[in-house]
Design a protein around this motif. Structure first.
Motif, PDB file in Angstrom:
ATOM      1  N   UNK A  37      66.655  -5.484 -18.742  1.00  0.00           N
ATOM      2  CA  UNK A  37      67.049  -4.104 -18.925  1.00  0.00           C
ATOM      3  C   UNK A  37      67.178  -3.328 -17.633  1.00  0.00           C
ATOM      4  N   UNK A  38      66.474  -3.772 -16.570  1.00  0.00           N
ATOM      5  CA  UNK A  38      66.530  -3.097 -15.286  1.00  0.00           C
ATOM      6  C   UNK A  38      67.299  -3.966 -14.290  1.00  0.00           C
ATOM      7  N   UNK A  39      67.068  -3.722 -12.996  1.00  0.00           N
ATOM      8  CA  UNK A  39      67.735  -4.490 -11.952  1.00  0.00           C
ATOM      9  C   UNK A  39      66.711  -4.935 -10.920  1.00  0.00           C
ATOM     10  N   UNK A  40      66.800  -6.186 -10.514  1.00  0.00           N
ATOM     11  CA  UNK A  40      65.942  -6.664  -9.422  1.00  0.00           C
ATOM     12  C   UNK A  40      66.498  -6.189  -8.088  1.00  0.00           C
ATOM     13  N   UNK A  41      65.605  -5.867  -7.121  1.00  0.00           N
ATOM     14  CA  UNK A  41      64.137  -5.864  -7.205  1.00  0.00           C
ATOM     15  C   UNK A  41      63.613  -4.655  -7.973  1.00  0.00           C
ATOM     16  N   UNK A  42      62.498  -4.846  -8.667  1.00  0.00           N
ATOM     17  CA  UNK A  42      61.928  -3.768  -9.465  1.00  0.00           C
ATOM     18  C   UNK A  42      60.406  -3.802  -9.393  1.00  0.00           C
TER      19      UNK A  42
END
Length: 606
Positions: A37-42
């Motif tokens: 659901x997000x983006x790396x790096x996180x």
């Protein structure tokens, strides 16, 4: 007309657990979709490893032929493969505090982690380690979809269907939830159990900070503490009645480039229920009560938003159902104390990966084939809940904490010995049956070693008496006496002696002494169960690791000198082609990865 899956396995969540599973399954020949659901790096937490976790990471890498997993197992491999932004963990350190008083150096405890090459442990800078592992999964063939939130899904018959916030539809033969506490499967299928059954009842306030002082600079002297390793090169625990704090520095080694420090305050909700205060305000209100703690934070500033939770504990009635599974943190969580979350994650990844590879090989996804995974986690989560819940009870009295600390140390010692035995026996024999997850994945903190489990239950009964109003000091004395004359803990540890607050260091000298104590002083069956490998296996591995490190240093020096005088080089070539001499110690002593494949005549993607 039935819908045809695009993927064999779809994994929700690309943290360490999800990414490791994706890499293993893709390497085995399965088509894998990894949805994030997000983006790396996180940002995420769960940053400290343990000696038994390190062996599990080594075993995962060897078993499935994924060196990137092995590279996470010790600090030096992590630094050289992922980067120097993570920290080193040479010990678990514990400082007991009383409100309004300076910390007493004799109320401190330490348990060293393993020396190289089996250690030391790591403080993972998770935005780097998770991105590294996610990239490895893609390299082995997985498909990654970042910034893709799943808004609807269903698992029907032999097809799982995902619908994203962008209107995309993904179809797969099997669905794995690695999303953690907010598990979409757990909520969809109403799998959450009753948290009132847990002994532990804690909440957390945490962030990343800068300018957190190294405690060796502000605390008492090394001579006063009489511990083996610097407090600043450990996961530092501040203990006090009603809670504890973690301090996990990433800037505690010679090559450090990361000024951040992970800090978290854990509070017993029975004593410190939620207040509704601003998290930062509440954090510092506790810090200021304890002068020995406050001095570490006089200049500290948060660099991320403060996070505050309600009750941390959650569980699931089951992990596996028709065509779906939950990874460990999607199903269960107790508390970060003792850093056992990652050992459960690696155990879950190994067991689920092996079972899924078998399922696709034989086209047999019967839920009962996954039952052993459910059984393992139910048993081990209950055990770990007792470990942590009793720890919170012990914080009311430093003498009681001293005694319970000894119980945990013996559990971690035994758990490390059992996982180390599996690893060294495989290196010694090359027998791939040693790596079978149904037999090689051992219980957390030595919980399936009969003699320790019996001691643990007796010690827990003493803690029950304290909760019922009994004398903490009497319970502490009774627990310490349980360690007198044990035949599976080296007698020279003097572990029943209150004045002894740390074990010997696990350097080559310490490990040699311990190995031969078990060989000559413990009963034969204890040696066979906890060790059972030849000492030359370990010595050869140590020698190969030293040669490997010397080779790396020589290569770097030669590259630097070459670049002074010459422009062209071949360092863009993949390392295994350009530098075959830089092979890992496992490769140098002839250990080959066990071939794992899902291929079979009966395999189908349906």
């Amino acid at each position: 007309m039935p819908e045809t899956p695009q993927y064999e396995v779809m994994i929700l969540g690309s943290g360490l657990g999800g990414a490791m599973l994706a890499a293993i399954l893709a390497k085995a020949g399965l088509s894998v979709l990894l949805v994030e659901g997000e983006t790396h790096p996180r940002f995420t937490i769960g940053e400290a490893t343990t000696p038994d976790t390190n062996f599990r990471l080594k075993l995962l890498g060897l078993k499935y032929g994924i060196p990137e997993i092995t590279n996470l197992s010790t600090f030096h491999d992590l630094r050289d493969s992922v980067g120097p932004a993570s920290g080193v963990k040479r010990a678990f350190s514990f400082l007991y505090h009383r409100e309004g008083q300076q910390q007493n150096p004799l109320e401190s405890h330490q348990y060293p982690t393993l020396a190289p090459p089996m250690g030391p442990d790591c403080h993972f800078f998770r935005q780097d380690t998770d991105a590294y592992m996610m990239a490895a999964a893609v390299r082995y063939g997985a498909t990654i979809r970042q910034q893709t939130r799943i808004v609807d899904f269903e698992v029907k018959d032999d097809v799982a269907k995902l619908v994203s916030n962008k209107g995309e539809v993904f179809l797969g033969s099997y669905l794995v939830d690695a999303t953690g506490m907010k598990s979409v499967l757990a909520h969809k299928f109403e799998l959450r159990d009753n948290v009132d059954a847990y002994l532990t009842n804690s909440r957390a306030i945490f962030t990343h900070m800068v300018n957190v002082e190294h405690y060796d600079n502000v605390g008492h002297s090394r001579e006063e503490y009489k511990l083996k390793y610097p407090l600043s090169q450990s996961t530092l625990h501040h203990m006090f009645e009603g809670g504890w704090m973690w301090v996990i520095p990433f800037n505690n080694h010679a090559d450090a480039v990361n000024p951040l420090c992970s800090v978290g305050l854990l509070l017993n909700r029975d004593i410190h229920p939620e207040t509704g205060m601003d998290p930062e305000t509440e954090f510092f209100s506790f810090v200021r009560r304890y002068p020995g703690m406050e001095k570490q934070f006089t200049k500290a500033k948060a660099v991320r938003s403060w996070m505050a939770t309600g009750r941390l504990q959650y569980g699931a009635t089951r992990l596996n159902g028709p065509r779906y599974s939950l990874l460990s943190h999607a199903a269960f969580f107790i508390d970060p104390l003792f850093s056992s979350g990652l050992v459960l994650t690696t155990a879950g990844v190994d067991m689920l990966a092996q079972q899924l590879i078998e399922a696709f090989k034989h086209n047999d996804f019967a839920v009962e084939n996954f039952q052993h995974i459910d059984d393992f986690f139910v048993k081990n989560v209950r055990f770990f809940d007792q470990v942590v819940g009793n720890s919170f009870t012990s914080f009311r009295d430093v003498d009681l904490w001293d005694a319970w600390f000894r119980v945990w140390v013996v559990g971690l010692l035994v758990g490390t010995e059992l996982n180390g035995k599996t690893y060294l026996q495989f290196i010694e024999s090359g027998d791939k049956s040693v790596l079978d997850a149904k037999t090689s994945v051992r219980g957390v903190l030595g919980s399936d070693f009969k003699q320790f489990r019996e001691l643990f239950e007796r010690a827990s009964a003493e803690m029950d008496k304290v909760r019922a109003g009994g004398d903490p000091k009497e319970a502490a004395n009774n627990i310490r006496e349980m360690f007198r004359g044990l035949d599976y803990v080296p007698t020279y540890f003097k572990w029943h002696d209150k004045s002894v607050r740390t074990t010997p260091a696990f350097t080559i000298g310490g490990m040699t002494r311990m190995y031969f104590w078990y060989l000559f002083k413990s009963p034969r069956h204890v040696f066979q169960e906890l060790y059972g490998w030849k000492p030359w296996t370990a010595y050869k591995y140590i020698l190969m690791s030293i040669l490997h490190t010397m080779g790396l240093n020589r290569r770097r020096t030669n590259s630097y000198i070459r670049d002074v005088f010459s422009a062209w080089n071949n360092e863009w070539v993949s390392p295994e082609k350009a530098q075959p001499a830089m092979a890992s110690p496992e490769v140098r002593i002839g250990v080959q990865a066990a071939p794992v494949s899902a291929a079979a005549n009966g395999r189908t993607t349906n």
